[in-house]
Write a protein that holds these residues in place. Sequence first.
Motif, PDB file in Angstrom:
ATOM      1  N   THR A   6       0.828  -1.204   0.000  1.00 26.49           N
ATOM      2  CA  THR A   6       0.000   0.000   0.000  1.00 26.49           C
ATOM      3  C   THR A   6       0.862   1.254   0.000  1.00 26.49           C
ATOM      4  N   LEU A   7       1.914   1.243   0.828  1.00 29.76           N
ATOM      5  CA  LEU A   7       2.852   2.365   0.849  1.00 29.76           C
ATOM      6  C   LEU A   7       3.515   2.538  -0.506  1.00 29.76           C
ATOM      7  N   PHE A   8       3.934   1.410  -1.083  1.00 32.25           N
ATOM      8  CA  PHE A   8       4.600   1.450  -2.382  1.00 32.25           C
ATOM      9  C   PHE A   8       3.693   2.055  -3.449  1.00 32.25           C
ATOM     10  N   LYS A   9       2.446   1.622  -3.491  1.00 33.09           N
ATOM     11  CA  LYS A   9       1.504   2.122  -4.494  1.00 33.09           C
ATOM     12  C   LYS A   9       1.294   3.626  -4.355  1.00 33.09           C
ATOM     13  N   GLN A  10       1.151   4.098  -3.118  1.00 32.06           N
ATOM     14  CA  GLN A  10       0.932   5.533  -2.897  1.00 32.06           C
ATOM     15  C   GLN A  10       2.134   6.348  -3.358  1.00 32.06           C
ATOM     16  N   LEU A  13       2.460   6.199  -7.296  1.00 33.97           N
ATOM     17  CA  LEU A  13       1.543   7.104  -7.987  1.00 33.97           C
ATOM     18  C   LEU A  13       2.015   8.556  -7.870  1.00 33.97           C
ATOM     19  N   GLN A  14       2.620   8.894  -6.741  1.00 31.54           N
ATOM     20  CA  GLN A  14       3.119  10.254  -6.552  1.00 31.54           C
ATOM     21  C   GLN A  14       4.297  10.550  -7.467  1.00 31.54           C
ATOM     22  N   THR A  78      13.745  12.889  -8.330  1.00 33.59           N
ATOM     23  CA  THR A  78      13.238  11.868  -7.414  1.00 33.59           C
ATOM     24  C   THR A  78      13.979  11.900  -6.074  1.00 33.59           C
ATOM     25  N   CYS A  79      15.257  12.281  -6.091  1.00 32.92           N
ATOM     26  CA  CYS A  79      15.977  12.449  -4.819  1.00 32.92           C
ATOM     27  C   CYS A  79      15.310  13.530  -3.972  1.00 32.92           C
ATOM     28  N   TRP A  80      14.965  14.620  -4.617  1.00 31.76           N
ATOM     29  CA  TRP A  80      14.277  15.718  -3.921  1.00 31.76           C
ATOM     30  C   TRP A  80      12.942  15.235  -3.357  1.00 31.76           C
ATOM     31  N   GLU A  81      12.205  14.476  -4.151  1.00 30.74           N
ATOM     32  CA  GLU A  81      10.919  13.950  -3.705  1.00 30.74           C
ATOM     33  C   GLU A  81      11.100  12.940  -2.565  1.00 30.74           C
ATOM     34  N   ASP A  82      12.125  12.103  -2.673  1.00 34.47           N
ATOM     35  CA  ASP A  82      12.394  11.115  -1.624  1.00 34.47           C
ATOM     36  C   ASP A  82      12.668  11.773  -0.279  1.00 34.47           C
ATOM     37  N   GLU A  83      13.503  12.813  -0.310  1.00 34.80           N
ATOM     38  CA  GLU A  83      13.859  13.463   0.952  1.00 34.80           C
ATOM     39  C   GLU A  83      12.683  14.250   1.525  1.00 34.80           C
ATOM     40  N   LYS A  84      11.793  14.744   0.663  1.00 34.91           N
ATOM     41  CA  LYS A  84      10.557  15.364   1.150  1.00 34.91           C
ATOM     42  C   LYS A  84       9.722  14.338   1.908  1.00 34.91           C
TER      43      LYS A  84
END
Length: 269
Positions: A6-10, A13-14, A78-84
């Motif tokens: 579920t976490l992975f899917k969310q 999609l983001q 994606t690094c920026w998104e990951d750290e967010k």
Amino acid sequence: MTKFITLFKQMWLQKLKYVYLAFIINIFLIIFISAFATISHDYDLYFFYSPEKNLNSFWASNFATITLYVDLAFFALTCWEDEKINLSQTWHLIPTNEKKLFTANIISSLASCGLLFLMQQIVNTLLFLPSRGAKSLSFVFSSFSLWMNKYNTLSSTLLHWLFIILIIVFLYLFVSFANFSSRIISETLPVKSTLWIRLFLIALLVIIAVYSGSIILSHVDGIINRVNILRNYDPIWLDDLLIFIVSFILGIFDLWFIDKYIEPKINNR
């Protein structure tokens, strides 16, 4: 407890919107550069070079470069998104294990990189269909050593695929490590303005990592050259092993940082 899938899917999609954005930019670059080179008859464009003055030769020499440029930009995004996500209070309010959250974040980014690369290779294959026909698919993957041929055995090809996956995972883990460690160190200092300190610490960590990596790789090359049996095989397996070990260590540190410092601070906001 929220399930991993579920976490992975969310998260997937983001990040999918960034995949589409990068793919559209990739297609736009191909169309724009092709049109410009054809109209101007100039096939030496800044970072690109063509041995022959025609479009087929130009793309044969530069399609991999375009692919890598777009991939690097997407990786930074994606690094920026990951750290967010790693520092988001909203994500950390989800009833789940913090280690599971961090792992889902990394794997969803890896999957998004894989999807973008495959979409790029489909476009690259279509690009060479008029000139190379049925061999277009093998040509575009062979340019990244990801296709089995007389120079690459099946095991060597699979090890090159594994190398790319491990490199991506390593880079994501290192970015998180640099972000977490610099944030923790800067926040313990008696200085109000911590931005420049964090940037300095991140730059220092990158320099140390690059310097250490160059030393390790030089020693690895020396070992391969001294041991006859190693020279008879593609040394990519040894690179895979080293990257896996370093990534494993970085992952342990990242999870420890999250458990001991990041999560408690987010919960206390």
